[in-house]
Structure formats: structure tokens, C-alpha cells
Design a protein around this motif. Sequence first.
Motif, PDB file in Angstrom:
ATOM      1  N   PRO A 114       0.798  -1.229   0.000  1.00  0.00           N
ATOM      2  CA  PRO A 114       0.000   0.000   0.000  1.00  0.00           C
ATOM      3  C   PRO A 114       0.830   1.278   0.000  1.00  0.00           C
ATOM      4  CG  PRO A 114       0.112  -0.882   2.204  1.00  0.00           C
ATOM      5  CD  PRO A 114       0.840  -1.870   1.311  1.00  0.00           C
ATOM      6  N   HIS A 115       2.143   1.192  -0.004  1.00  0.00           N
ATOM      7  CA  HIS A 115       2.965   2.388   0.110  1.00  0.00           C
ATOM      8  C   HIS A 115       4.058   2.407  -0.966  1.00  0.00           C
ATOM      9  CE1 HIS A 115       4.091  -0.747   3.038  1.00  0.00           C
ATOM     10  NE2 HIS A 115       5.297  -0.577   2.576  1.00  0.00           N
ATOM     11  N   PRO A 116       4.332   3.605  -1.520  1.00  0.00           N
ATOM     12  CA  PRO A 116       5.332   3.706  -2.575  1.00  0.00           C
ATOM     13  C   PRO A 116       6.762   3.858  -2.058  1.00  0.00           C
ATOM     14  CG  PRO A 116       4.246   5.803  -2.313  1.00  0.00           C
ATOM     15  CD  PRO A 116       3.556   4.843  -1.379  1.00  0.00           C
ATOM     16  N   ASP A 117       6.937   4.336  -0.818  1.00  0.00           N
ATOM     17  CA  ASP A 117       8.276   4.570  -0.267  1.00  0.00           C
ATOM     18  C   ASP A 117       8.688   3.405   0.611  1.00  0.00           C
ATOM     19  OD1 ASP A 117       8.521   7.128  -1.433  1.00  0.00           O
ATOM     20  OD2 ASP A 117       7.315   7.979   0.185  1.00  0.00           O
ATOM     21  N   ILE A 162       8.077  -5.452   5.138  1.00  0.00           N
ATOM     22  CA  ILE A 162       8.486  -4.282   4.372  1.00  0.00           C
ATOM     23  C   ILE A 162       8.012  -3.031   5.096  1.00  0.00           C
ATOM     24  CG2 ILE A 162       8.361  -3.113   2.142  1.00  0.00           C
ATOM     25  CD1 ILE A 162       9.578  -5.928   1.960  1.00  0.00           C
ATOM     26  N   ALA A 163       8.937  -2.172   5.490  1.00  0.00           N
ATOM     27  CA  ALA A 163       8.578  -0.906   6.128  1.00  0.00           C
ATOM     28  C   ALA A 163       8.513   0.180   5.069  1.00  0.00           C
ATOM     29  CB  ALA A 163       9.599  -0.532   7.206  1.00  0.00           C
ATOM     30  N   GLY A 164       7.395   0.879   5.051  1.00  0.00           N
ATOM     31  CA  GLY A 164       7.221   2.028   4.181  1.00  0.00           C
ATOM     32  C   GLY A 164       7.116   3.274   5.035  1.00  0.00           C
ATOM     33  N   ASN A 165       7.091   4.433   4.421  1.00  0.00           N
ATOM     34  CA  ASN A 165       6.974   5.677   5.178  1.00  0.00           C
ATOM     35  C   ASN A 165       5.709   5.739   6.014  1.00  0.00           C
ATOM     36  OD1 ASN A 165       9.342   6.969   4.657  1.00  0.00           O
ATOM     37  ND2 ASN A 165       8.537   8.272   3.053  1.00  0.00           N
ATOM     38  N   GLU A 166       4.612   5.157   5.536  1.00  0.00           N
ATOM     39  CA  GLU A 166       3.335   5.311   6.214  1.00  0.00           C
ATOM     40  C   GLU A 166       2.694   4.000   6.612  1.00  0.00           C
ATOM     41  OE1 GLU A 166       0.879   7.641   3.681  1.00  0.00           O
ATOM     42  OE2 GLU A 166       2.120   9.425   3.897  1.00  0.00           O
ATOM     43  N   GLU A 225      -3.510   5.633  13.296  1.00  0.00           N
ATOM     44  CA  GLU A 225      -2.983   6.755  12.529  1.00  0.00           C
ATOM     45  C   GLU A 225      -1.856   6.301  11.619  1.00  0.00           C
ATOM     46  OE1 GLU A 225      -1.866  10.077  14.922  1.00  0.00           O
ATOM     47  OE2 GLU A 225      -3.515   9.759  16.307  1.00  0.00           O
ATOM     48  N   LYS A 226      -1.679   7.033  10.533  1.00  0.00           N
ATOM     49  CA  LYS A 226      -0.557   6.748   9.639  1.00  0.00           C
ATOM     50  C   LYS A 226       0.714   7.257  10.303  1.00  0.00           C
ATOM     51  CE  LYS A 226      -2.928   4.973   6.342  1.00  0.00           C
ATOM     52  NZ  LYS A 226      -2.989   3.559   6.212  1.00  0.00           N
ATOM     53  N   ASN A 227       1.740   6.469  10.260  1.00  0.00           N
ATOM     54  CA  ASN A 227       3.003   6.812  10.885  1.00  0.00           C
ATOM     55  C   ASN A 227       4.111   6.824   9.855  1.00  0.00           C
ATOM     56  OD1 ASN A 227       1.277   5.128  12.922  1.00  0.00           O
ATOM     57  ND2 ASN A 227       2.575   6.436  14.138  1.00  0.00           N
ATOM     58  N   LEU A 228       5.141   7.604  10.102  1.00  0.00           N
ATOM     59  CA  LEU A 228       6.318   7.646   9.242  1.00  0.00           C
ATOM     60  C   LEU A 228       7.299   6.605   9.778  1.00  0.00           C
ATOM     61  CD1 LEU A 228       7.844   8.941   6.917  1.00  0.00           C
ATOM     62  CD2 LEU A 228       8.738  10.606   8.530  1.00  0.00           C
ATOM     63  N   ILE A 229       7.212   5.382   9.263  1.00  0.00           N
ATOM     64  CA  ILE A 229       8.037   4.274   9.731  1.00  0.00           C
ATOM     65  C   ILE A 229       9.432   4.428   9.137  1.00  0.00           C
ATOM     66  CG2 ILE A 229       8.310   1.764   9.789  1.00  0.00           C
ATOM     67  CD1 ILE A 229       5.820   2.801  11.282  1.00  0.00           C
ATOM     68  N   VAL A 244       9.347  -4.900  16.125  1.00  0.00           N
ATOM     69  CA  VAL A 244       9.488  -3.558  16.675  1.00  0.00           C
ATOM     70  C   VAL A 244       9.762  -2.609  15.520  1.00  0.00           C
ATOM     71  CG1 VAL A 244      10.853  -2.123  18.237  1.00  0.00           C
ATOM     72  CG2 VAL A 244      10.397  -4.495  18.827  1.00  0.00           C
ATOM     73  N   VAL A 245       9.074  -1.453  15.526  1.00  0.00           N
ATOM     74  CA  VAL A 245       9.274  -0.459  14.475  1.00  0.00           C
ATOM     75  C   VAL A 245       9.636   0.876  15.108  1.00  0.00           C
ATOM     76  CG1 VAL A 245       7.700  -1.581  12.869  1.00  0.00           C
ATOM     77  CG2 VAL A 245       6.839   0.201  14.365  1.00  0.00           C
ATOM     78  N   SER A 246      10.380   1.677  14.374  1.00  0.00           N
ATOM     79  CA  SER A 246      10.716   3.009  14.869  1.00  0.00           C
ATOM     80  C   SER A 246      10.100   4.059  13.960  1.00  0.00           C
ATOM     81  CB  SER A 246      12.236   3.190  14.947  1.00  0.00           C
ATOM     82  OG  SER A 246      12.793   3.178  13.659  1.00  0.00           O
ATOM     83  N   GLU A 247       9.731   5.155  14.591  1.00  0.00           N
ATOM     84  CA  GLU A 247       9.164   6.297  13.897  1.00  0.00           C
ATOM     85  C   GLU A 247       9.843   7.535  14.468  1.00  0.00           C
ATOM     86  OE1 GLU A 247       4.948   8.610  13.383  1.00  0.00           O
ATOM     87  OE2 GLU A 247       5.490   7.716  15.272  1.00  0.00           O
ATOM     88  N   GLY A 248      10.937   7.919  13.857  1.00  0.00           N
ATOM     89  CA  GLY A 248      11.676   9.067  14.392  1.00  0.00           C
ATOM     90  C   GLY A 248      12.245   8.755  15.762  1.00  0.00           C
ATOM     91  N   VAL A 249      11.711   9.401  16.798  1.00  0.00           N
ATOM     92  CA  VAL A 249      12.237   9.207  18.155  1.00  0.00           C
ATOM     93  C   VAL A 249      11.402   8.232  18.974  1.00  0.00           C
ATOM     94  CG1 VAL A 249      13.331  11.467  18.227  1.00  0.00           C
ATOM     95  CG2 VAL A 249      10.967  11.222  19.010  1.00  0.00           C
ATOM     96  N   GLN A 250      10.324   7.687  18.412  1.00  0.00           N
ATOM     97  CA  GLN A 250       9.472   6.753  19.144  1.00  0.00           C
ATOM     98  C   GLN A 250       9.660   5.332  18.633  1.00  0.00           C
ATOM     99  OE1 GLN A 250       5.635   8.618  18.500  1.00  0.00           O
ATOM    100  NE2 GLN A 250       5.659   9.373  20.606  1.00  0.00           N
ATOM    101  N   ILE A 251       9.489   4.363  19.552  1.00  0.00           N
ATOM    102  CA  ILE A 251       9.609   2.947  19.202  1.00  0.00           C
ATOM    103  C   ILE A 251       8.290   2.266  19.555  1.00  0.00           C
ATOM    104  CG2 ILE A 251      10.819   0.788  19.653  1.00  0.00           C
ATOM    105  CD1 ILE A 251      13.297   2.463  20.299  1.00  0.00           C
ATOM    106  N   PHE A 252       7.798   1.430  18.640  1.00  0.00           N
ATOM    107  CA  PHE A 252       6.530   0.739  18.814  1.00  0.00           C
ATOM    108  C   PHE A 252       6.731  -0.760  18.647  1.00  0.00           C
ATOM    109  CE2 PHE A 252       5.615   4.906  17.112  1.00  0.00           C
ATOM    110  CZ  PHE A 252       4.527   5.348  17.835  1.00  0.00           C
TER     111      PHE A 252
END
Length: 131
Positions: A54-57, A70-74, A92-96, A108-116
Amino acid sequence: QELTEMVEMPYPLNDISVMHLLDNDLLIGTWNNGLYQMKLDAPNFDLQKINVLPHPDIVDIYVDQDDIWIAGNENIGYLEKAPFGVVPLRGEKNLISSLDLTPGNDIVVSEGVQIFILEPQADTSVQLKLL
């Protein structure tokens, strides 16, 4: 491995963001143009676009014993080695920016300074839980 031969590609592939070697295939993530699979043992390195994401990036590729994440931006895509499929990400859409597997097999995924951590949901989607 030593590079011994250069081969000119019959087609351009721009904006490569990440690559992962998987058996005789090379998974190629791009910025703004999705994910590709290149067959290294085929004549002219057969290149196919994987259209189920579902994501191009594409920002990261992680391969475990049975699956490909596969991690994409959103969003995050889940690909079975055969056939491919996607796990929807709820909320919410996140910048992964990256993903990894813990020793306990949690993703585990990171989004900037947060880890999920990914939490499976009853409807086969996953949701991000802040750690």
C-alpha cells in the motif's frame, strides 16, 4: 563477495532506497515507486514490480525464516515468501523509518524518536503500541 563482472541493465531503476538478497532474488525498495523483485538467475535479470504493497516509499526490508516485512513511510507490509500479501496497519498513519525482530519474535518499528511494537488484532490487522 568480489565483483567480477559488470552487466548493463536493460531498464532503469531510479531512487533505490534499500536492497535485500533472498536466495536467487534481489528485493529492491525504492523511494516513491514501491518494491521490486529481481531474479538473479534469469536472463537479463528479470525485474518485476510487487504491486500488493500500500505504500510507494520503501525504507527497510526484514526477512525471517518464513516471512518478509516491508517498512514504508506510512505503513508496514507483510509478504509471505509465496504468495505475497499485506497486513493492514490500524490507527494513525506513521512515518516508519525502520523495523526489526526481537529475540522473542516480536516486531518492533521506529518512527523518528518513538519505538513501537506491533500488536496483532482480531481482524488480522496489526496496531502499533508505544513502548
